[in-house]
Design a protein around this motif. Structure first.
Motif, PDB file in Angstrom:
ATOM      1  N   LYS A  84      73.762  70.117  26.671  1.00  0.00           N
ATOM      2  CA  LYS A  84      73.402  69.207  27.760  1.00  0.00           C
ATOM      3  C   LYS A  84      73.050  67.820  27.243  1.00  0.00           C
ATOM      4  CE  LYS A  84      72.134  72.364  31.401  1.00  0.00           C
ATOM      5  NZ  LYS A  84      71.126  72.735  32.390  1.00  0.00           N
ATOM      6  N   GLN A  85      72.434  67.751  26.072  1.00  0.00           N
ATOM      7  CA  GLN A  85      72.101  66.451  25.491  1.00  0.00           C
ATOM      8  C   GLN A  85      73.368  65.667  25.162  1.00  0.00           C
ATOM      9  OE1 GLN A  85      69.658  67.553  22.164  1.00  0.00           O
ATOM     10  NE2 GLN A  85      67.785  67.632  23.377  1.00  0.00           N
ATOM     11  N   HIS A  86      74.425  66.363  24.800  1.00  0.00           N
ATOM     12  CA  HIS A  86      75.671  65.696  24.423  1.00  0.00           C
ATOM     13  C   HIS A  86      76.584  65.404  25.609  1.00  0.00           C
ATOM     14  CE1 HIS A  86      74.453  67.070  20.420  1.00  0.00           C
ATOM     15  NE2 HIS A  86      75.164  66.051  20.007  1.00  0.00           N
ATOM     16  N   THR A  87      76.399  66.107  26.705  1.00  0.00           N
ATOM     17  CA  THR A  87      77.333  65.951  27.824  1.00  0.00           C
ATOM     18  C   THR A  87      76.673  65.477  29.109  1.00  0.00           C
ATOM     19  OG1 THR A  87      77.047  68.259  28.492  1.00  0.00           O
ATOM     20  CG2 THR A  87      78.845  67.765  26.951  1.00  0.00           C
ATOM     21  N   ASN A  88      75.371  65.374  29.110  1.00  0.00           N
ATOM     22  CA  ASN A  88      74.664  65.144  30.364  1.00  0.00           C
ATOM     23  C   ASN A  88      74.332  63.679  30.618  1.00  0.00           C
ATOM     24  OD1 ASN A  88      73.756  66.277  32.694  1.00  0.00           O
ATOM     25  ND2 ASN A  88      71.771  66.891  31.894  1.00  0.00           N
ATOM     26  N   ASN A  89      75.109  62.752  30.073  1.00  0.00           N
ATOM     27  CA  ASN A  89      74.755  61.368  30.256  1.00  0.00           C
ATOM     28  C   ASN A  89      75.607  60.645  31.292  1.00  0.00           C
ATOM     29  OD1 ASN A  89      76.710  61.850  28.418  1.00  0.00           O
ATOM     30  ND2 ASN A  89      75.929  60.536  26.828  1.00  0.00           N
ATOM     31  N   LYS A  90      76.469  61.331  31.986  1.00  0.00           N
ATOM     32  CA  LYS A  90      77.276  60.718  33.034  1.00  0.00           C
ATOM     33  C   LYS A  90      76.601  60.935  34.387  1.00  0.00           C
ATOM     34  CE  LYS A  90      81.692  61.131  30.718  1.00  0.00           C
ATOM     35  NZ  LYS A  90      83.035  61.671  30.765  1.00  0.00           N
ATOM     36  N   LEU A  91      76.698  59.931  35.226  1.00  0.00           N
ATOM     37  CA  LEU A  91      76.159  60.033  36.578  1.00  0.00           C
ATOM     38  C   LEU A  91      77.299  60.009  37.580  1.00  0.00           C
ATOM     39  CD1 LEU A  91      73.154  57.539  36.409  1.00  0.00           C
ATOM     40  CD2 LEU A  91      73.037  60.025  36.470  1.00  0.00           C
ATOM     41  N   SER A  92      77.170  60.796  38.634  1.00  0.00           N
ATOM     42  CA  SER A  92      78.169  60.783  39.700  1.00  0.00           C
ATOM     43  C   SER A  92      78.072  59.464  40.456  1.00  0.00           C
ATOM     44  CB  SER A  92      77.924  61.948  40.659  1.00  0.00           C
ATOM     45  OG  SER A  92      76.711  61.723  41.371  1.00  0.00           O
ATOM     46  N   GLU A  93      79.087  59.186  41.223  1.00  0.00           N
ATOM     47  CA  GLU A  93      79.091  57.975  42.054  1.00  0.00           C
ATOM     48  C   GLU A  93      77.891  57.987  43.010  1.00  0.00           C
ATOM     49  OE1 GLU A  93      81.989  56.065  45.436  1.00  0.00           O
ATOM     50  OE2 GLU A  93      82.932  57.104  43.759  1.00  0.00           O
ATOM     51  N   GLN A  94      77.576  59.163  43.570  1.00  0.00           N
ATOM     52  CA  GLN A  94      76.454  59.288  44.496  1.00  0.00           C
ATOM     53  C   GLN A  94      75.130  59.008  43.783  1.00  0.00           C
ATOM     54  OE1 GLN A  94      78.845  61.568  43.976  1.00  0.00           O
ATOM     55  NE2 GLN A  94      79.917  61.732  45.918  1.00  0.00           N
ATOM     56  N   ALA A  95      74.982  59.529  42.557  1.00  0.00           N
ATOM     57  CA  ALA A  95      73.747  59.310  41.810  1.00  0.00           C
ATOM     58  C   ALA A  95      73.609  57.839  41.424  1.00  0.00           C
ATOM     59  CB  ALA A  95      73.709  60.192  40.568  1.00  0.00           C
ATOM     60  N   LEU A  96      74.699  57.209  41.004  1.00  0.00           N
ATOM     61  CA  LEU A  96      74.657  55.781  40.665  1.00  0.00           C
ATOM     62  C   LEU A  96      74.295  54.930  41.876  1.00  0.00           C
ATOM     63  CD1 LEU A  96      77.657  55.229  38.224  1.00  0.00           C
ATOM     64  CD2 LEU A  96      75.250  54.749  37.786  1.00  0.00           C
ATOM     65  N   TYR A 123      70.319  65.876  46.310  1.00  0.00           N
ATOM     66  CA  TYR A 123      70.881  66.237  45.009  1.00  0.00           C
ATOM     67  C   TYR A 123      70.865  65.049  44.056  1.00  0.00           C
ATOM     68  CZ  TYR A 123      73.860  68.189  41.421  1.00  0.00           C
ATOM     69  OH  TYR A 123      74.338  68.636  40.217  1.00  0.00           O
ATOM     70  N   ALA A 124      71.214  63.863  44.568  1.00  0.00           N
ATOM     71  CA  ALA A 124      71.224  62.672  43.717  1.00  0.00           C
ATOM     72  C   ALA A 124      69.817  62.385  43.193  1.00  0.00           C
ATOM     73  CB  ALA A 124      71.771  61.475  44.484  1.00  0.00           C
ATOM     74  N   ILE A 125      68.815  62.482  44.059  1.00  0.00           N
ATOM     75  CA  ILE A 125      67.432  62.235  43.638  1.00  0.00           C
ATOM     76  C   ILE A 125      67.001  63.276  42.613  1.00  0.00           C
ATOM     77  CG2 ILE A 125      65.023  62.303  44.441  1.00  0.00           C
ATOM     78  CD1 ILE A 125      66.048  60.869  47.010  1.00  0.00           C
ATOM     79  N   LYS A 126      67.328  64.539  42.862  1.00  0.00           N
ATOM     80  CA  LYS A 126      66.984  65.616  41.922  1.00  0.00           C
ATOM     81  C   LYS A 126      67.613  65.336  40.551  1.00  0.00           C
ATOM     82  CE  LYS A 126      67.628  70.608  41.365  1.00  0.00           C
ATOM     83  NZ  LYS A 126      68.738  70.840  40.461  1.00  0.00           N
ATOM     84  N   THR A 127      68.879  64.951  40.534  1.00  0.00           N
ATOM     85  CA  THR A 127      69.581  64.644  39.286  1.00  0.00           C
ATOM     86  C   THR A 127      68.925  63.479  38.555  1.00  0.00           C
ATOM     87  OG1 THR A 127      71.675  65.436  40.194  1.00  0.00           O
ATOM     88  CG2 THR A 127      71.819  63.932  38.315  1.00  0.00           C
ATOM     89  N   LEU A 128      68.588  62.437  39.280  1.00  0.00           N
ATOM     90  CA  LEU A 128      67.981  61.253  38.659  1.00  0.00           C
ATOM     91  C   LEU A 128      66.600  61.564  38.094  1.00  0.00           C
ATOM     92  CD1 LEU A 128      69.135  58.611  41.285  1.00  0.00           C
ATOM     93  CD2 LEU A 128      70.022  58.905  38.955  1.00  0.00           C
ATOM     94  N   ILE A 129      65.847  62.419  38.784  1.00  0.00           N
ATOM     95  CA  ILE A 129      64.532  62.832  38.269  1.00  0.00           C
ATOM     96  C   ILE A 129      64.715  63.667  37.003  1.00  0.00           C
ATOM     97  CG2 ILE A 129      62.528  64.323  38.719  1.00  0.00           C
ATOM     98  CD1 ILE A 129      62.588  63.258  41.628  1.00  0.00           C
ATOM     99  N   GLU A 130      65.667  64.618  37.027  1.00  0.00           N
ATOM    100  CA  GLU A 130      65.932  65.454  35.859  1.00  0.00           C
ATOM    101  C   GLU A 130      66.327  64.619  34.643  1.00  0.00           C
ATOM    102  OE1 GLU A 130      68.917  68.225  37.137  1.00  0.00           O
ATOM    103  OE2 GLU A 130      67.460  69.510  38.160  1.00  0.00           O
TER     104      GLU A 130
END
Length: 179
Positions: A84-96, A123-130
């Motif tokens: 996750k540390q190596h792959t989890n740095n992209k944000l979806s359009e909704q999250a951005l 979901y976007a807020i949850k992702t951004l908090i995570e």
């Protein structure tokens, strides 16, 4: 079709359903959906779970009351964390989009974000908090006292800025049309 082939197909169907399900699946739901006796379903799911256990699989099936869920094997949690540390740095359009609204309008409530976006932002807020890009910065002094969201130091670090003053200016489309 012989019984072995049929059992293997049912096992494959159950495995697929458990894999895509976001919540535990109850035996009653599976019985209704597949029209297969509950005792047979339990037997096949338990057999599948045992196959995973026997080969020390990276996934496992757990039973919760009368429901089943597929999860990653906690034995491999450290590898998942590294992945996750190596792959989890992209944000979806909704999250951005949500992040931009928060960055420019903070502090802001979820309802205010959703009014601007026109869609649910859970979901976007949850992702951004995570990802530690936003955090709860307080509660708004209105009935219901909804959470207020703002950006974090991690947000500044991620975007290579030292303060919110370095954010690009917002282009005003309304005034641009008048010119």
């Amino acid at each position: 079709m012989n019984l072995f082939t049929q059992r293997e197909q049912i096992k494959g169907v159950l495995e697929s359903l458990l894999f895509v399900a976001e919540k535990p699946l109850s035996i009653k739901f599976l019985h209704t959906m597949l029209n297969i006796p509950e005792t047979y379903l339990k037997e096949v799911i338990n057999e599948l779970a045992e196959e995973y256990r026997a080969r020390n699989s990276g996934i496992m099936i757990i039973k919760m009351e009368d429901s089943y869920q597929m999860l990653t094997n906690p034995q491999y949690a450290e590898w998942i964390k590294i992945f996750k540390q190596h792959t989890n740095n992209k944000l979806s359009e909704q999250a951005l989009e949500t992040l931009a609204i928060i960055a420019y309008k903070q502090p802001i409530t979820k309802a205010e974000i959703e009014k601007i976006r026109g869609v649910n932002s859970d979901y976007a807020i949850k992702t951004l908090i995570e990802k530690k890009l936003i955090k709860i910065v307080g509660k708004k002094e209105v009935p219901g006292r909804p959470f207020l969201y703002g950006t974090t130091k991690e947000f500044l670090k991620t975007f290579g800025i030292s303060s919110l003053n370095e954010l690009p200016a917002v282009f005003d489309f309304n005034n641009a049309n008048a010119a």
